[in-house]
Design a protein around this motif. Structure first.
Motif, PDB file in Angstrom:
ATOM      1  N   HIS A   7       2.485   6.121  -7.069  1.00 34.56           N
ATOM      2  CA  HIS A   7       1.257   6.374  -7.831  1.00 34.56           C
ATOM      3  C   HIS A   7       1.003   5.261  -8.851  1.00 34.56           C
ATOM      4  O   HIS A   7       0.481   5.504  -9.929  1.00 34.56           O
ATOM      5  N   SER A  51      -7.748   3.135  -5.111  1.00 36.32           N
ATOM      6  CA  SER A  51      -7.307   4.462  -5.519  1.00 36.32           C
ATOM      7  C   SER A  51      -7.743   5.546  -4.537  1.00 36.32           C
ATOM      8  O   SER A  51      -7.226   6.638  -4.559  1.00 36.32           O
ATOM      9  N   ALA A  98       2.463   1.745  -3.391  1.00 37.01           N
ATOM     10  CA  ALA A  98       1.477   2.261  -4.349  1.00 37.01           C
ATOM     11  C   ALA A  98       1.284   3.768  -4.153  1.00 37.01           C
ATOM     12  O   ALA A  98       1.250   4.525  -5.126  1.00 37.01           O
ATOM     13  N   ARG A 115       0.833  -1.206   0.000  1.00 34.92           N
ATOM     14  CA  ARG A 115       0.000   0.000   0.000  1.00 34.92           C
ATOM     15  C   ARG A 115       0.866   1.255   0.000  1.00 34.92           C
ATOM     16  O   ARG A 115       0.600   2.210  -0.720  1.00 34.92           O
ATOM     17  N   SER A 158      -0.912   1.526  -9.123  1.00 35.54           N
ATOM     18  CA  SER A 158      -1.951   0.794  -8.397  1.00 35.54           C
ATOM     19  C   SER A 158      -1.374  -0.461  -7.742  1.00 35.54           C
ATOM     20  O   SER A 158      -0.422  -1.066  -8.236  1.00 35.54           O
ATOM     21  N   GLU A 159      -1.982  -0.838  -6.622  1.00 37.22           N
ATOM     22  CA  GLU A 159      -1.580  -2.081  -5.953  1.00 37.22           C
ATOM     23  C   GLU A 159      -1.746  -3.271  -6.892  1.00 37.22           C
ATOM     24  O   GLU A 159      -0.938  -4.194  -6.866  1.00 37.22           O
ATOM     25  N   GLU A 160      -2.775  -3.235  -7.713  1.00 31.42           N
ATOM     26  CA  GLU A 160      -3.012  -4.322  -8.668  1.00 31.42           C
ATOM     27  C   GLU A 160      -1.793  -4.521  -9.572  1.00 31.42           C
ATOM     28  O   GLU A 160      -1.313  -5.637  -9.763  1.00 31.42           O
ATOM     29  N   HIS A 161      -1.266  -3.426 -10.103  1.00 32.20           N
ATOM     30  CA  HIS A 161      -0.109  -3.529 -10.988  1.00 32.20           C
ATOM     31  C   HIS A 161       1.151  -3.915 -10.210  1.00 32.20           C
ATOM     32  O   HIS A 161       2.003  -4.655 -10.725  1.00 32.20           O
ATOM     33  N   ASP A 211     -11.559  -0.977  -4.740  1.00 33.63           N
ATOM     34  CA  ASP A 211     -10.980   0.228  -5.342  1.00 33.63           C
ATOM     35  C   ASP A 211      -9.996   0.840  -4.367  1.00 33.63           C
ATOM     36  O   ASP A 211     -10.384   1.416  -3.358  1.00 33.63           O
TER      37      ASP A 211
END
Length: 176
Positions: free
Chosen positions: A136, A174, A132, A129, A138-141, A172
């Protein structure tokens, strides 16, 4: 307080220290050899589930022994201002100029390789986290990149890749 040569600290030493403490504050020479030794100890201690912090010398004294010799009380202040080891890695590897995406990618990969080694899944998720937020990205990436790193590394049968979620978190993130 325990003084050690960074190259001499072993897993066995860490096991002995674990009986006395769960947090290590590291303070090594500021030169490249000292930083490499510190990184080695951070990795060993993180894998042993220690909470690891890093203290920094300020001013002309770059060696902890110089500080102890010249201003003994200063060492305690610097230890009190120590930052988490991952924050140290962020400072060390994520300092490229804006727009240099190649350097950002290399830095993120280096930090992810450090996060992979953290024994605690909770701590690992917390640092993902933070990464991320810092980059900047995303945690997903970041999880996707971490999986690629894990798959490329030749780790023991019980690898970190097995502890990662099958897919990145679906909420989400973001808004964080």
């Amino acid at each position: 307080v325990v003084a050690s040569s960074g190259t001499a600290l072993t897993k066995e030493h860490l096991q002995g220290l674990q009986r006395a403490a769960d947090t290590l504050v590291l303070f090594f020479d500021a030169d490249e050899a000292g930083q490499a030794a510190m990184e080695r100890v951070i990795d060993l201690a993180g894998a042993a589930d220690f909470s690891v912090k890093v203290a920094y010398a300020q001013g002309p004294a770059k060696d902890p022994a110089d500080i102890v010799r010249e201003k003994p009380g200063e060492l305690y202040r610097l230890i009190g201002e120590a930052v988490p080891a991952m924050r140290h890695y962020f400072r060390r590897y994520l300092t490229s100029g804006a727009g240099d995406f190649g350097a950002l990618k290399r830095g993120v990969r280096l930090v992810l390789q450090k996060i992979i080694q953290i024994a605690s899944p909770v701590e690992r998720a917390a640092w993902m986290r933070e990464l991320a937020a810092e980059t900047h990205i995303s945690e997903e990436h970041l999880f996707e990149e971490m999986k690629q790193i894990s798959q490329k590394s030749s780790k023991s049968p019980n690898t970190v890749a097995e502890t990662l979620p099958a897919t990145a978190p679906s909420e989400d993130l973001s808004r964080r």
